[in-house]
Scaffold this active site. Sequence first.
Site, mmCIF file in Angstrom:
data_model
loop_
_atom_site.group_PDB
_atom_site.id
_atom_site.type_symbol
_atom_site.label_atom_id
_atom_site.label_comp_id
_atom_site.label_asym_id
_atom_site.label_seq_id
_atom_site.Cartn_x
_atom_site.Cartn_y
_atom_site.Cartn_z
ATOM 1 C CB CYS A 248 -3.505 22.584 -16.314
ATOM 2 S SG CYS A 248 -5.294 22.407 -16.097
ATOM 3 C CG HIS A 333 -3.542 18.935 -20.035
ATOM 4 N ND1 HIS A 333 -2.977 18.469 -18.874
ATOM 5 C CD2 HIS A 333 -4.653 19.609 -19.655
ATOM 6 C CE1 HIS A 333 -3.715 18.820 -17.834
ATOM 7 N NE2 HIS A 333 -4.743 19.524 -18.293
ATOM 8 C CD GLU A 335 -0.082 16.733 -20.164
ATOM 9 O OE1 GLU A 335 -1.152 16.616 -19.545
ATOM 10 O OE2 GLU A 335 0.399 17.848 -20.459
#
Length: 364
Positions: A248, A333, A335
Site C-alpha cells: 500500500c 493488502h 494480509e
Amino acid sequence: MKRYLILEDGTVFAGEAFGAQTASFGEVVFNTSMTGYQEILSDPSYCGQIVTMTYPLQGNYGINSDDFESIDPAVKGMVVREAADFPSNFRSTMSLSELLEKKGIPGIAGIDTRKLTRLIRVNGSIKGILTAAGEEPDVEQVVEKLKETPLPTDQVAQVSITRPYPSPGRGKRVVLIDYGMKHGILRELNKRKCDVIVVPHNTSAQEILAWGPDGVMLSNGPGDPKNVPECVEVVGELLGEVPIFGICLGHQLFARACGAETFKLKFGHRGGNHPVRDLVTGKIEITSQNHGYAVDEETLQGTRLKVTHSALNDGTNEGLAHLDYPAFTVQYHPESSPGPEDSNYLFDRFLEMMNAQRKEQQHA
C-alpha cells in the site's frame, strides 16, 4: 438524537447520531466491503477520514477483542444506512456504537448512503463535517469553514509508533517500518516464525541495517506519499542492501524512491472485492484495498521497475518488482483483514526471497 453530515459542496444529510456525541472533520470516502467494519475502523490508513459503508447494515455481529488492526482507531467518523442496536455473535463484547463512543468517534445512521456514494464517485472524495449530536448547525457557516480548513498532511506521524519494539521469532529477522501498520501484517510474519522488529516511520536506514535484518517490510499507511519525503529517502538507501516487500503506502514510497511518480485517485479504492490481475501468472486475485493514491505507470520508464499486477476495474498499477534487486511491492493488502486471502502467498514469496539472498551471500 439528530446528527448532520455536511459536505464542502453544501450537500447536507440528516440522520441519527450514534457513537460519540462530538463533532468531527475529515475527508469523506466510501468502502464497499460487506463485512469487516471492525477491521476497517481500526485500520490506521483511514487516519483523517470519515468512512461511508456502502453495505446497508453495519454492526450486526458486534465488536470482539480479536479483530482489531490497531489499538486506537484513527478514523474520524462512520456513515451507515443502518447501525444494529442488538448485535448477535458469540464473540461479541459490545456494540458498534459502544466502541465508537469509547474511542470518541462520531457516527451517523439513517441517511441515503447510495446517494452519498454516487456523489463521491461523480465528484471525487470531499471534505465533510459530522456535527455534534443534537446540534442544529448553520450550514452556510459550516461550508465556509470546510472550504477554509485544509486536510491534514501529517497522518503518518499521527499513527506510527514512536519507539521500536520486538515481536520475537526464531526465523528470518524482518524490520517492519510502521507507516500506519495493520496488525495483520505482523500476524502473517509471525505465522512464518519471523523475528520481527517494528520501527517508527522516521527510523534511518543506518539504524534499520544495524539490526541485521534478512528483509525489510514497508507497511501500509495513510495519506499522500509526497508528504513523507524522508521516508522515500530511507527506502532508496535500503534498496539493494536487503530484500524489500512493500504494501500500500509502502508500495508508493518504493516507487517514488525508484524515480516514479504518484497521483491522487478520484475516489480511491476501498473494499474487499477488488479484482487484480497477476501479469506474471495471468491469474485474477480478489483483493482487499484501501488507498487514495496510486503509482503513475507513465513515469516508470527508466526506473528499473517492472509492472507485476494491474487493477481490472480501472487499469491502475497494483504491483511492482525491481529488475536488479530483490524487492517487490503491491498496492493491495495481502494480509486481508478484512477481505479475501487470495494474495496471502506473497508473504511466502518474501520469505523465499530472503532465503535466496542468504544463500547468495553464503556462496559469495
